[in-house]
Design a protein around this motif. Sequence first.
Motif, PDB file in Angstrom:
ATOM      1  N   THR A  72      13.221 101.862  -0.073  1.00  0.00           N
ATOM      2  CA  THR A  72      13.843 103.557  -1.021  1.00  0.00           C
ATOM      3  C   THR A  72      12.263 102.495  -2.275  1.00  0.00           C
ATOM      4  OG1 THR A  72      15.535 102.058  -1.788  1.00  0.00           O
ATOM      5  CG2 THR A  72      16.438 103.539   0.090  1.00  0.00           C
ATOM      6  N   SER A  73      11.918 101.811  -2.308  1.00  0.00           N
ATOM      7  CA  SER A  73      11.332 101.637  -3.952  1.00  0.00           C
ATOM      8  C   SER A  73      10.876 102.185  -3.782  1.00  0.00           C
ATOM      9  CB  SER A  73      11.132 100.198  -3.781  1.00  0.00           C
ATOM     10  OG  SER A  73      10.708  99.633  -3.330  1.00  0.00           O
ATOM     11  N   ASP A  74       9.648 101.979  -4.826  1.00  0.00           N
ATOM     12  CA  ASP A  74       7.974 102.951  -5.017  1.00  0.00           C
ATOM     13  C   ASP A  74       7.430 101.011  -5.323  1.00  0.00           C
ATOM     14  OD1 ASP A  74       8.010 106.086  -4.524  1.00  0.00           O
ATOM     15  OD2 ASP A  74       9.051 105.708  -6.080  1.00  0.00           O
ATOM     16  N   VAL A  75       7.887 100.720  -5.700  1.00  0.00           N
ATOM     17  CA  VAL A  75       7.144  99.594  -6.415  1.00  0.00           C
ATOM     18  C   VAL A  75       7.948  98.365  -6.341  1.00  0.00           C
ATOM     19  CG1 VAL A  75       6.208  97.993  -7.955  1.00  0.00           C
ATOM     20  CG2 VAL A  75       5.594 100.594  -7.924  1.00  0.00           C
ATOM     21  N   CYS A  76       7.337  97.062  -5.462  1.00  0.00           N
ATOM     22  CA  CYS A  76       8.596  95.807  -5.361  1.00  0.00           C
ATOM     23  C   CYS A  76       8.313  94.883  -5.983  1.00  0.00           C
ATOM     24  CB  CYS A  76       7.921  95.284  -4.156  1.00  0.00           C
ATOM     25  SG  CYS A  76       9.062  97.290  -2.255  1.00  0.00           S
ATOM     26  N   ILE A  77       9.687  94.561  -7.031  1.00  0.00           N
ATOM     27  CA  ILE A  77       9.295  93.012  -8.150  1.00  0.00           C
ATOM     28  C   ILE A  77       9.632  91.700  -7.537  1.00  0.00           C
ATOM     29  CG2 ILE A  77       9.640  92.187  -9.860  1.00  0.00           C
ATOM     30  CD1 ILE A  77      10.219  94.693 -11.511  1.00  0.00           C
ATOM     31  N   LEU A  78       8.287  91.211  -6.694  1.00  0.00           N
ATOM     32  CA  LEU A  78       8.738  89.965  -5.715  1.00  0.00           C
ATOM     33  C   LEU A  78       8.919  88.618  -6.881  1.00  0.00           C
ATOM     34  CD1 LEU A  78       9.496  88.729  -3.122  1.00  0.00           C
ATOM     35  CD2 LEU A  78       6.899  88.471  -3.187  1.00  0.00           C
ATOM     36  N   MET A  79      10.172  88.111  -6.826  1.00  0.00           N
ATOM     37  CA  MET A  79      10.344  86.576  -8.096  1.00  0.00           C
ATOM     38  C   MET A  79      10.355  85.690  -6.929  1.00  0.00           C
ATOM     39  SD  MET A  79      13.412  88.878 -11.002  1.00  0.00           S
ATOM     40  CE  MET A  79      13.250  87.311 -11.338  1.00  0.00           C
ATOM     41  N   ILE A  80       9.299  84.580  -7.858  1.00  0.00           N
ATOM     42  CA  ILE A  80       9.014  83.341  -6.913  1.00  0.00           C
ATOM     43  C   ILE A  80       9.948  82.577  -8.214  1.00  0.00           C
ATOM     44  CG2 ILE A  80       7.441  82.267  -6.174  1.00  0.00           C
ATOM     45  CD1 ILE A  80       6.301  84.391  -5.198  1.00  0.00           C
ATOM     46  N   ASP A  81      10.327  81.498  -7.793  1.00  0.00           N
ATOM     47  CA  ASP A  81      10.955  80.776  -8.508  1.00  0.00           C
ATOM     48  C   ASP A  81       9.778  79.503  -8.594  1.00  0.00           C
ATOM     49  OD1 ASP A  81      12.057  78.381  -9.720  1.00  0.00           O
ATOM     50  OD2 ASP A  81      13.745  78.436  -8.103  1.00  0.00           O
ATOM     51  N   ALA A  82       8.805  79.004 -10.316  1.00  0.00           N
ATOM     52  CA  ALA A  82       8.696  78.774 -10.924  1.00  0.00           C
ATOM     53  C   ALA A  82       8.684  76.826 -10.823  1.00  0.00           C
ATOM     54  CB  ALA A  82       7.995  79.028 -12.031  1.00  0.00           C
ATOM     55  N   THR A  83       9.839  76.519 -10.848  1.00  0.00           N
ATOM     56  CA  THR A  83      10.221  75.176  -9.656  1.00  0.00           C
ATOM     57  C   THR A  83       9.686  74.536  -8.168  1.00  0.00           C
ATOM     58  OG1 THR A  83      12.507  74.965  -9.443  1.00  0.00           O
ATOM     59  CG2 THR A  83      11.702  74.735 -12.236  1.00  0.00           C
ATOM     60  N   ALA A  84       9.938  75.748  -7.623  1.00  0.00           N
ATOM     61  CA  ALA A  84       9.803  75.506  -6.115  1.00  0.00           C
ATOM     62  C   ALA A  84       8.573  76.055  -5.417  1.00  0.00           C
ATOM     63  CB  ALA A  84      11.074  76.298  -5.259  1.00  0.00           C
ATOM     64  N   GLY A  85       7.549  76.892  -6.073  1.00  0.00           N
ATOM     65  CA  GLY A  85       6.832  77.170  -6.100  1.00  0.00           C
ATOM     66  C   GLY A  85       6.862  78.424  -4.885  1.00  0.00           C
ATOM     67  N   ILE A  86       5.940  79.096  -4.165  1.00  0.00           N
ATOM     68  CA  ILE A  86       6.025  79.903  -3.156  1.00  0.00           C
ATOM     69  C   ILE A  86       6.122  79.612  -1.504  1.00  0.00           C
ATOM     70  CG2 ILE A  86       3.022  79.623  -3.104  1.00  0.00           C
ATOM     71  CD1 ILE A  86       3.336  83.302  -2.433  1.00  0.00           C
ATOM     72  N   GLU A  87       7.416  79.738  -1.220  1.00  0.00           N
ATOM     73  CA  GLU A  87       7.502  79.433   0.215  1.00  0.00           C
ATOM     74  C   GLU A  87       7.616  80.004   1.119  1.00  0.00           C
ATOM     75  OE1 GLU A  87      11.031  77.829  -0.541  1.00  0.00           O
ATOM     76  OE2 GLU A  87      10.646  76.045  -1.797  1.00  0.00           O
ATOM     77  N   SER A  88       7.560  80.217   2.273  1.00  0.00           N
ATOM     78  CA  SER A  88       7.213  80.650   4.059  1.00  0.00           C
ATOM     79  C   SER A  88       8.031  81.965   3.835  1.00  0.00           C
ATOM     80  CB  SER A  88       7.169  80.279   4.572  1.00  0.00           C
ATOM     81  OG  SER A  88       9.008  79.847   5.261  1.00  0.00           O
ATOM     82  N   GLN A  89       9.551  81.612   3.402  1.00  0.00           N
ATOM     83  CA  GLN A  89      10.157  83.080   2.713  1.00  0.00           C
ATOM     84  C   GLN A  89       9.689  84.266   1.774  1.00  0.00           C
ATOM     85  OE1 GLN A  89      12.581  83.396   4.150  1.00  0.00           O
ATOM     86  NE2 GLN A  89      14.335  85.210   3.894  1.00  0.00           N
TER      87      GLN A  89
END
Length: 434
Positions: A256-273
Amino acid sequence: MSIVAIVGRPNVGKSTLFNRLVGMRKAIVNDSAGTTRDRHYGTTDWNGREFSVIDTGGYAVGDEDLFEAEIRKQVVLAIEEADVILFLVEVSTGITDLDAIVADLLRRSSKKVILVVNKVDNNELIYNSHEFYALGLGDPYCISSINGSGTGEVMDAVVAALPEDSKSELPDDLPKFAVIGRPNVGKSSLTNALLGTERNIVTPIAGTTRDSILSRYNKFGMDFYLIDTAGLRKKTKVTEDLEFYSVLRSVRSIETSDVCILMIDATAGIESQDLNIFNLVVRNKKGCVIVINKWDLVDKTDRTMKEMTENIRRRIAPFSDVPIIFTSVLNKQRIMDVLQTAMRVYYSRARRIPTSELNEYLLPIIEETPPPSTKGKYIRIKYVTQLSSPTPVFAFFVNLPQYIKEGYRRYLENKIRERWDFQGVPVQIFFRQK
């Protein structure tokens, strides 16, 4: 996009069927029960209809009581969120107690259930499948997921059972921004900080948000809808269920969106999920802004931000032209940058480039660096235009479109991005016969 969930007891071939349906070997397959420890998902299409497929694995090896509890949880989640459920059983074992438990849950639901009998590797085993009528879920479909026999009929049944793709009920003239990501990365905190009110409940427990919450933002000359995606319905410590539920909710919000704001935890870094959710955004052709939250909790040097940015761009390649913002929602650090960037991505997604301007810029570049010849044949691109579509789609008219390689497609996309601002927006390029 509709969701199809594969459910069933351990070791009936759910992951093998999933791999066959999505056309890739994403799920690990092993003879040991409970091999799948996390939920896999992907997209596939059949007869022109595209939908998401969820492999609801995630069992720990243990006694039958533990199996029963885990099965109940994942089936309930599938019933809540999926549009069609594939209930997988095994022909050689017949109806087990666990099969009966799952069937009882499915019969009580209002969802469309397709009963699939797996490991029917020869015609003699078809006769053994008749006992599954006792489950009360209609005619069983006999398949062998390992060699693919019978899966076509199952896919026909799935497509027939899928509901029409839902359309957004929100006004089309206002942008719609979805805040997505893994549980407990600060999605609700960001929404609250932007709205200036405690619109959403925030706790340290992952999965506090129960439903997707819609809010309208109308400040500082910006007017749009903000969608905070839900976590888990119950406050549970089972991380695997949280991950599964966050994926299902993210699928709905992305639609339902036009733009997605993908939030990532800086303490964990980017993960497979995070990568999986990012790929969902790209597949749905939505704009994307990556927000690295909890930046205040990271021990930093003068190179930390640059190194993390390079790592993220490397992980999300080939679509690495995505804005990355480092924030601390708790300290309200750079949260307005998130909105301004999302608005810029929204307008970039709707950008239309005149055909004359496209050809004036791209044709000299193509002439200077033409596609490499294949089998002694020279490839000539004569004309380019942007197609009429909600997202940027470009058509290149060429004498031999079948000989153009993926590398040259990316070269042209990079040249387009160098000239026009499409940061955070997936760009599609098609080659058509001149």
